[in-house]
Design a protein around this motif. Sequence first.
Motif, PDB file in Angstrom:
ATOM      1  N   PRO A 167       6.094   0.827   1.240  1.00 38.38           N
ATOM      2  CA  PRO A 167       5.454   0.414  -0.022  1.00 38.38           C
ATOM      3  C   PRO A 167       6.449   0.099  -1.149  1.00 38.38           C
ATOM      4  O   PRO A 167       6.092  -0.562  -2.115  1.00 38.38           O
TER       5      PRO A 167
ATOM      6  N   THR B 175      -2.467  -2.880   2.286  1.00 39.69           N
ATOM      7  CA  THR B 175      -2.128  -3.221   0.905  1.00 39.69           C
ATOM      8  C   THR B 175      -2.223  -4.744   0.775  1.00 39.69           C
ATOM      9  O   THR B 175      -2.154  -5.461   1.777  1.00 39.69           O
TER      10      THR B 175
ATOM     11  N   PHE C 128      -7.863  -0.398  -0.508  1.00 32.69           N
ATOM     12  CA  PHE C 128      -6.566  -0.446   0.154  1.00 32.69           C
ATOM     13  C   PHE C 128      -6.074   0.988   0.354  1.00 32.69           C
ATOM     14  O   PHE C 128      -5.849   1.720  -0.617  1.00 32.69           O
TER      15      PHE C 128
ATOM     16  N   GLY D 205      -3.343   2.020   2.346  1.00 31.39           N
ATOM     17  CA  GLY D 205      -1.933   2.239   2.682  1.00 31.39           C
ATOM     18  C   GLY D 205      -1.708   2.350   4.177  1.00 31.39           C
ATOM     19  O   GLY D 205      -1.611   1.350   4.891  1.00 31.39           O
TER      20      GLY D 205
END
Length: 567
Positions: A68, A144, A174, A176
């Motif tokens: 991320p 994502t 979303f 992850g």
Amino acid sequence: MSWYKFITTIVLLFSFNAAFSAKPTEITIAIQSFLGKDAAYQKWQSTTDYLSRRMPDYSFNIIVVDAPDDALLYDMVKQKKVDYVITQPIASVELNRLYNTKINLTKVNQAGVDQLGGVIFTSVNNHSITTIEALKGNSFAASTPRRLGGWLLALDYLRDKGINPQSDFSKVVFLGSQDNIVNAVVNGLVDAGTVRTGVIEKMIDSGQLRMEQIKVLNNKQNSSYFITTKTAPEWSFSSLEHTDVALSKEVQIALLNYHVNGQKQWKKALDYEGVRALIRKHRIGIYQDPGHISFYKKNYQLILIILLLIAYLLFMLKSRRESEIHNYKLKLEELYKVSSVDQLLSEIAHELAQPITSLKIDAHMLDSMLKNHDSCQLDEIRSTSDGLREKTDHCVDLILNIRQFLSTKTTVKEIFNINNNVERIIRLLKNELNEHNIEVRLSLKQNLPDVNMSPVELDQVLLNLSKNAISAMADNQKSDNVLSIFTTDKQGFVEIIVSDTGSEIKDKLHLFDLFKTSKKQGEVEGLGIGLSLSRRIVRSYAGELSLESSSIGGSQFMVKIPSIKDE
């Protein structure tokens, strides 16, 4: 002998120290990972060890960046803190665009596949969702917004099927980790979701999921994985702009020959332009809309209403302005009509003077005959009386024409032969033609079809063309100035051709424009509205007024009016 041993010992010692002090050059590989740092180090350590063995002058090490945290990875590349990058496809093309990285290799997964896709699925217990179209109105889970297999490929697929997630789904969440997406769908927390290829199979193999718990929508049967969407290249191995080119070639050769449990790990780079096109199409990452564009898209209905209001106000202002201009033109046209009559008063006065004088003479003669009725003949009295009546009728016609010409009331159409109007206009202009020594040549076709229009308006057109011709020849030094008027009919139109031997018209392009005139300033007839008004009159009857030619030898105008047989 002892000196020889001493020197040999010193040389060996220096050689050992030199070899020991020549440390390998450190090469750093940044790796994005969804596995967590410990698991990622364990997974990729064998690869760096392999490269270090193949190229002993270099020591390869890795830096793991959590998936991320794109900003951290991009900053490392920008600051040139790493030499190579292993990353997911969207980041691969963005780094290439932003920092000129070069994609060298494409990853091959454990099944020997070099491309990934998206899987759209729901719980087997969700009986209301059996097709892609049935997803409308339901909740949807993804990884994502910046992941290819975890969202973008599914988004592209859904939009191609006519589904807009932002408006057609009850919500989009979303989560992850892709394991979270599967668990949320299976447990009924969301109605459906998408993960990248291989995730479901991996969870089944590890015992985290049973095959009978999920239902894949529009699964492609000829694939080794569950897959719904189209595919795109797998993760990439990229070199940075500052990385040594020769070293990169060695690294590529080494990795192309690297196998784990007999399985190839890398292959030559695939074409990532399809990924670039996808993120550009859906405005993802570096291609996302600027803030003001997003504002426009979000508030487009309000903006459209405001623009429509502005357009309406501008239209009203324009209409008002055009109305004012139109009214002003009408006033000018009336001014021209009155001023043109004022121009003709002298010609009309001369024309009236002749029959009135003749009337006086005939009246005296008739009076004398009646007083001496014994000596006069009845035929003489009748002839004189007929002459009085004809001349009186002519005067009445002239007066009626003047009254009609000056009238501002709506003109009345009549059926008539235009030859009479031509002759009448020439009579009205007789004195002016004689004054300027201009010869008149008329060629009026017999049996000419009639027209249906206002005779007064036709007189106005002919009068304007004739007076313009006289004006063009007034200062001409030629001794043989001629005003010619021809009438004929052709293809359903009566044609009137007015020619002169005057000077050439200079500004032909703006000849019929309002307020355009070649006459001297201050002249009443030089208002610049005569030809414009004349053309408007002719066109109001579906006819045409045009300049046929103009040169040093003179000019020629043509008036075309539909004949009565075609109405």
